[in-house]
Design a protein around this motif. Structure first.
Motif, PDB file in Angstrom:
ATOM      1  N   ASP A  91     -11.547   8.691   2.063  1.00 11.16           N
ATOM      2  CA  ASP A  91     -10.114   8.817   1.851  1.00 11.16           C
ATOM      3  C   ASP A  91      -9.464   9.533   3.035  1.00 11.16           C
TER       4      ASP A  91
ATOM      5  N   THR B 114       1.756   1.863  -3.631  1.00  7.79           N
ATOM      6  CA  THR B 114       0.649   2.446  -4.403  1.00  7.79           C
ATOM      7  C   THR B 114       0.142   3.758  -3.801  1.00  7.79           C
ATOM      8  N   GLU B 115       0.747   4.180  -2.690  1.00  6.48           N
ATOM      9  CA  GLU B 115       0.361   5.406  -1.977  1.00  6.48           C
ATOM     10  C   GLU B 115      -1.119   5.408  -1.583  1.00  6.48           C
ATOM     11  N   ASN B 116      -1.598   4.241  -1.206  1.00  9.31           N
ATOM     12  CA  ASN B 116      -2.984   4.100  -0.742  1.00  9.31           C
ATOM     13  C   ASN B 116      -2.980   4.163   0.784  1.00  9.31           C
TER      14      ASN B 116
ATOM     15  N   PHE C 296       0.823  -1.208   0.000  1.00  9.64           N
ATOM     16  CA  PHE C 296       0.000   0.000   0.000  1.00  9.64           C
ATOM     17  C   PHE C 296       0.857   1.258   0.000  1.00  9.64           C
TER      18      PHE C 296
ATOM     19  N   THR D  39      -5.244   5.224   2.838  1.00  9.79           N
ATOM     20  CA  THR D  39      -6.480   4.777   3.486  1.00  9.79           C
ATOM     21  C   THR D  39      -6.369   3.285   3.817  1.00  9.79           C
TER      22      THR D  39
END
Length: 198
Positions: free
Chosen positions: A173, A57-59, A54, A61
Motif C-alpha cells: 500500500d 475509491t481512494e485507491n 481510483f 496504490t
C-alpha cells in the motif's frame, strides 16, 4: 466531484510538470509548439480519465500503478517529438522518473506544513517541479547535455536508484509505505541527489 478535486488537481499538475521537465531535458525536434501542447493535452486527459475511478475509491496504490503505466506510454509516445538519440532519451526518461518519485515522496512527507494537507501535496509538487525545471533550464542544461554524451558511464547508478525507489513503491500500500518508510526514502533521495551532483 468536490471530494476528488484535490486528487484531480494533483494529477493535472504532476502530469503537466513531468512533460515540461522532460521537454526541458530533451531537445525538441519541431519548432511548432502546438504539436507539443496537443500531445500534452491528450496525455493529461488520458491520465486523469484513467485515474478517475481510483480517485473515487481512494485507491492510491492503483493510482500509482496507473500513473507508472502512463509514464511508460509517455516515454514511448513522446520520443518521436525529440531529436535525442534513443539511449540519451532513455537516460533523460530515467532521470525524469527519479525526479518524479522523489517529488512524490517529498510532497507526501511535507504536506502537513500547509493548513490543508490535501492541497499541500498539490502545492508542493508545483513548487518542487518548478524549482527543478527552472534550475535545470538556467543552470544544469549545458552540463547535462555533456553528461548525455557519456550516458554509458552514468546509466547504471541512475537505473539502480530508480530500481531502489520502485522496490519500495511496488511492495504494498503506497500510503503505508510512504508513512512507515520515510527515513530510508529520504536517505535514498539524498543518495540520488549526490549521484546526480557528482
Amino acid at each position: 466531484m468536490t471530494s476528488i478535486f484535490p486528487d484531480l488537481s494533483r494529477s493535472v499538475v504532476t502530469d503537466l510538470m513531468l512533460v515540461l521537465l522532460l521537454s526541458t531535458m530533451a531537445t525538441p525536434k519541431y519548432k511548432s509548439k502546438f504539436l507539443y501542447i496537443f500531445v500534452t493535452t491528450i496525455i493529461l486527459i488520458g491520465n486523469v480519465s484513467a485515474n478517475y475511478y481510483f480517485y473515487l475509491t481512494e485507491n492510491y496504490t492503483a493510482v500509482f500503478y496507473v500513473d507508472f503505466a502512463m509514464l511508460i506510454v509517455i516515454g514511448i509516445g513522446l520520443k518521436p517529438l525529440f531529436s535525442d538519440k534513443i539511449v540519451q532519451w532513455i537516460f533523460s526518461y530515467i532521470t525524469m522518473l527519479n525526479f518524479y518519485v522523489a517529488v512524490v515522496i517529498l510532497s507526501y512527507i511535507l504536506r502537513d506544513i500547509f493548513p490543508n494537507p490535501i492541497y499541500g501535496i498539490v502545492y508542493l509538487r508545483l513548487i518542487l517541479f518548478s524549482a527543478i525545471i527552472v534550475a535545470f533550464h538556467k543552470r544544469v542544461s549545458k552540463v547535462y547535455r555533456k553528461v548525455l554524451d557519456y550516458w554509458h558511464i552514468y546509466i547504471l547508478p541512475i537505473a539502480s536508484l530508480l530500481a531502489c525507489f520502485l522496490a519500495y513503491f511496488f511492495s504494498g500500500d503506497i500510503e503505508e509505505i510512504l508513512t512507515n518508510n520515510y527515513v530510508p526514502l529520504l536517505l535514498l533521495i539524498l543518495l540520488g541527489l549526490s549521484v546526480y551532483v557528482s
